[in-house]
Design a protein around this motif. Structure first.
Motif, PDB file in Angstrom:
ATOM      1  N   ILE A  90       0.799  -1.124   0.135  1.00 40.11           N
ATOM      2  CA  ILE A  90      -0.165   0.055   0.002  1.00 40.11           C
ATOM      3  C   ILE A  90       0.899   1.125   0.002  1.00 40.11           C
ATOM      4  N   ARG A  91       0.274   2.371  -0.600  1.00 39.74           N
ATOM      5  CA  ARG A  91       0.921   3.657  -0.464  1.00 39.74           C
ATOM      6  C   ARG A  91       0.023   4.671  -0.329  1.00 39.74           C
ATOM      7  N   GLU A  92       0.525   5.797   0.091  1.00 44.03           N
ATOM      8  CA  GLU A  92      -0.199   6.981   0.589  1.00 44.03           C
ATOM      9  C   GLU A  92      -1.290   7.363  -0.345  1.00 44.03           C
ATOM     10  N   GLY A  93      -2.234   7.500  -0.207  1.00 41.76           N
ATOM     11  CA  GLY A  93      -3.316   7.897  -1.139  1.00 41.76           C
ATOM     12  C   GLY A  93      -4.170   6.875  -2.018  1.00 41.76           C
ATOM     13  N   ASP A  94      -3.786   5.515  -1.565  1.00 39.19           N
ATOM     14  CA  ASP A  94      -4.442   4.391  -2.178  1.00 39.19           C
ATOM     15  C   ASP A  94      -5.912   4.385  -1.532  1.00 39.19           C
ATOM     16  N   THR A  95      -6.717   3.698  -2.330  1.00 39.65           N
ATOM     17  CA  THR A  95      -8.094   3.457  -1.711  1.00 39.65           C
ATOM     18  C   THR A  95      -7.860   2.072  -1.532  1.00 39.65           C
ATOM     19  N   VAL A  96      -8.290   1.506  -0.297  1.00 37.81           N
ATOM     20  CA  VAL A  96      -8.347   0.112   0.033  1.00 37.81           C
ATOM     21  C   VAL A  96      -9.508  -0.450   0.580  1.00 37.81           C
ATOM     22  N   LEU A  97      -9.748  -1.632   0.110  1.00 30.85           N
ATOM     23  CA  LEU A  97     -10.795  -2.269   0.773  1.00 30.85           C
ATOM     24  C   LEU A  97     -10.230  -3.436   1.545  1.00 30.85           C
ATOM     25  N   VAL A  98     -11.051  -3.525   2.772  1.00 26.97           N
ATOM     26  CA  VAL A  98     -10.801  -4.448   4.016  1.00 26.97           C
ATOM     27  C   VAL A  98     -11.962  -5.190   4.281  1.00 26.97           C
ATOM     28  N   GLY A 154     -25.752  -7.306  -3.477  1.00 29.44           N
ATOM     29  CA  GLY A 154     -25.474  -5.911  -3.759  1.00 29.44           C
ATOM     30  C   GLY A 154     -24.272  -5.265  -3.315  1.00 29.44           C
ATOM     31  N   LEU A 155     -23.488  -6.128  -2.876  1.00 26.01           N
ATOM     32  CA  LEU A 155     -22.256  -5.338  -2.082  1.00 26.01           C
ATOM     33  C   LEU A 155     -21.288  -4.697  -3.295  1.00 26.01           C
ATOM     34  N   ALA A 156     -21.312  -5.571  -4.379  1.00 20.99           N
ATOM     35  CA  ALA A 156     -20.181  -4.783  -5.363  1.00 20.99           C
ATOM     36  C   ALA A 156     -20.959  -3.392  -5.770  1.00 20.99           C
ATOM     37  N   ASP A 157     -22.108  -3.290  -6.036  1.00 15.69           N
ATOM     38  CA  ASP A 157     -22.853  -2.083  -6.218  1.00 15.69           C
ATOM     39  C   ASP A 157     -22.393  -1.063  -5.128  1.00 15.69           C
ATOM     40  N   ARG A 158     -22.754  -1.599  -4.001  1.00 12.83           N
ATOM     41  CA  ARG A 158     -22.556  -0.476  -2.926  1.00 12.83           C
ATOM     42  C   ARG A 158     -20.951   0.070  -2.912  1.00 12.83           C
ATOM     43  N   LEU A 159     -20.027  -1.020  -3.264  1.00 11.61           N
ATOM     44  CA  LEU A 159     -18.609  -0.747  -3.114  1.00 11.61           C
ATOM     45  C   LEU A 159     -18.445   0.447  -4.494  1.00 11.61           C
ATOM     46  N   ARG A 160     -19.080   0.058  -5.534  1.00 13.68           N
ATOM     47  CA  ARG A 160     -18.691   0.814  -6.818  1.00 13.68           C
ATOM     48  C   ARG A 160     -19.174   2.339  -6.329  1.00 13.68           C
ATOM     49  N   GLU A 161     -20.308   2.356  -5.647  1.00 14.99           N
ATOM     50  CA  GLU A 161     -20.536   3.796  -5.484  1.00 14.99           C
ATOM     51  C   GLU A 161     -19.814   4.384  -4.604  1.00 14.99           C
ATOM     52  N   LEU A 162     -19.213   3.881  -3.659  1.00 13.98           N
ATOM     53  CA  LEU A 162     -18.135   4.275  -2.598  1.00 13.98           C
ATOM     54  C   LEU A 162     -16.804   4.655  -3.337  1.00 13.98           C
ATOM     55  N   ALA A 163     -16.367   3.737  -4.332  1.00 15.46           N
ATOM     56  CA  ALA A 163     -15.293   3.903  -4.936  1.00 15.46           C
ATOM     57  C   ALA A 163     -15.381   3.713  -6.462  1.00 15.46           C
ATOM     58  N   PRO A 164     -15.927   4.638  -7.231  1.00 19.26           N
ATOM     59  CA  PRO A 164     -16.340   4.434  -8.529  1.00 19.26           C
ATOM     60  C   PRO A 164     -15.129   4.086  -9.457  1.00 19.26           C
ATOM     61  N   ASP A 165     -13.847   4.403  -9.067  1.00 22.48           N
ATOM     62  CA  ASP A 165     -12.652   4.445  -9.899  1.00 22.48           C
ATOM     63  C   ASP A 165     -12.022   2.889  -9.302  1.00 22.48           C
ATOM     64  N   GLY A 166     -12.635   2.037  -8.496  1.00 22.85           N
ATOM     65  CA  GLY A 166     -11.919   0.854  -8.119  1.00 22.85           C
ATOM     66  C   GLY A 166     -11.089   0.958  -7.049  1.00 22.85           C
ATOM     67  N   PHE A 167     -10.748  -0.116  -6.514  1.00 24.86           N
ATOM     68  CA  PHE A 167      -9.732  -0.109  -5.450  1.00 24.86           C
ATOM     69  C   PHE A 167      -8.402  -0.565  -5.879  1.00 24.86           C
ATOM     70  N   GLY A 203      -4.827  -2.707  -9.942  1.00 25.33           N
ATOM     71  CA  GLY A 203      -5.154  -3.056  -8.432  1.00 25.33           C
ATOM     72  C   GLY A 203      -4.488  -4.331  -7.869  1.00 25.33           C
ATOM     73  N   ARG A 204      -4.100  -4.304  -6.696  1.00 24.36           N
ATOM     74  CA  ARG A 204      -3.526  -5.741  -5.968  1.00 24.36           C
ATOM     75  C   ARG A 204      -4.647  -6.210  -5.053  1.00 24.36           C
ATOM     76  N   LEU A 205      -4.648  -7.613  -5.132  1.00 27.04           N
ATOM     77  CA  LEU A 205      -5.556  -8.448  -4.340  1.00 27.04           C
ATOM     78  C   LEU A 205      -4.952  -9.342  -3.657  1.00 27.04           C
ATOM     79  N   ALA A 206      -5.020  -9.507  -2.361  1.00 28.36           N
ATOM     80  CA  ALA A 206      -4.435 -10.627  -1.488  1.00 28.36           C
ATOM     81  C   ALA A 206      -5.601 -11.135  -0.666  1.00 28.36           C
TER      82      ALA A 206
END
Length: 311
Positions: A144-152, A199-212, A235-238
């Motif tokens: 991760i880097r400063e300014g990243d949008t991170v999903l946990v 509907g989780l994917a839709d809610r996430l896209r509303e919050l982060a339209p450019d993706g994580f 994007g990176r996935l773990a």
């Protein structure tokens, strides 16, 4: 010494409370008088035999990898710790046998750090495994880097809650999945909560339209699929829960003991940057109840077992 142990794989019913031989202290280890040990999902997975391919069980097994306590005997080659030092540890070997759900544990110094003074023994016991998992995945796997949008995912759980705090400290925007009852808790950690379910994917896209930029899966299954579907380009996935992560181009992570990483986490806790929420505390003899509760998967923060030395 008194300890919890099991002599065959199985449910929590196989756990027994009773006498076990005192541990022997090797040259690079210290004998720790256990004050508290935290329960982790990997503990019951190991007990039920799901880790046999990587971690052989030498029965009877004393479970548990997390510990906080006091050094009572250093090994002959140890100069890092002295009698009376308060320590925390992720005391994992490459086999299952000599765990932390006991009055004493012989802990290699490579697994230990000094206990943060501002944390109670109960809180401190919940830091090592969950904290190291969060720290190592965020920094070594997801980078991760400063300014990243991170999903946990499971942002109110043991690993997730610490991951939220670390990522926020690193200057990331953090969105975390959690049940409605835990949304205020996740906000208090600095995250933006979002509900599980349809509907989780839709809610996430509303919050982060450019993706994580980075997604940290601690659940597996549908959570992993949604994570992959909502990643930004590049994007990176773990995942720490589902090996299917490879099919999505991500990486699977398994935490390792690291004294330097653990000391850094302890310093973050000492500064108040990372906190540990203890949901429930059980005495050692009731460890089976603690395991059953942890296995339900609804815990906020950590479940801890304590050893009473004042009785």
């Amino acid at each position: 010494m008194k300890a919890i142990s099991y002599s065959a794989y199985g449910p929590a019913d196989v756990l027994e409370y009773g006498e076990r031989p005192d541990p022997r202290v090797g040259p690079d280890s210290v004998l720790v008088k256990v004050r508290a040990a935290a329960v982790n999902p990997v503990d019951w997975k190991a007990r039920e035999g799901f880790l046999q391919s990587g971690l052989e069980a030498v029965f009877p097994v004393i479970p548990g990898w997390d510990v906080s306590g006091v050094v009572v005997q250093p090994g002959v080659a140890v100069d890092e710790f002295a009698v009376g030092d308060e320590v925390i540890g992720y005391v994992r070997e490459d086999f299952l046998s000599r765990g932390t759900f006991a009055e004493y544990v012989a802990a290699p110094v490579r697994t230990l750090a000094r206990k943060p003074l501002r944390l109670s023994f109960e809180e401190a016991a919940g830091l090592p495994l969950a904290g190291l998992t969060a720290y190592q995945v965020l920094h070594r796997t997801l980078k991760i880097r400063e300014g990243d949008t991170v999903l946990v995912h499971a942002a109110a759980g043991g690993v997730g809650s610490i991951a939220v705090q670390i990522a926020r400290h690193e200057g990331c925007r953090v969105i975390g999945t959690a049940s409605e009852r835990n949304h205020a808790y996740v906000r208090g950690l600095g995250g933006e909560p979002v509900a599980y379910g349809d509907g989780l994917a839709d809610r996430l896209r509303e919050l982060a339209p450019d993706g994580f930029d980075a997604a940290f899966d601690t659940v597996g299954g549908e959570a992993l699929r949604v994570s992959a579907d909502t990643l930004a380009e590049g994007g990176r996935l773990a995942s720490i829960a589902d090996s299917e992560v490879f099919s999505y181009g991500g990486r699977y992570a398994f935490v390792r003991p690291d004294a330097t990483d653990l000391a850094h986490l302890a310093e973050l806790a000492e500064q108040g940057i990372v906190t540990v929420h203890v949901d429930r505390v059980f005495p050692l003899e009731r460890a089976a109840e603690a395991y059953r509760l942890n296995q339900e998967g609804r815990t906020r923060g950590k479940i801890v077992v304590t050893v009473d030395w004042d009785a």
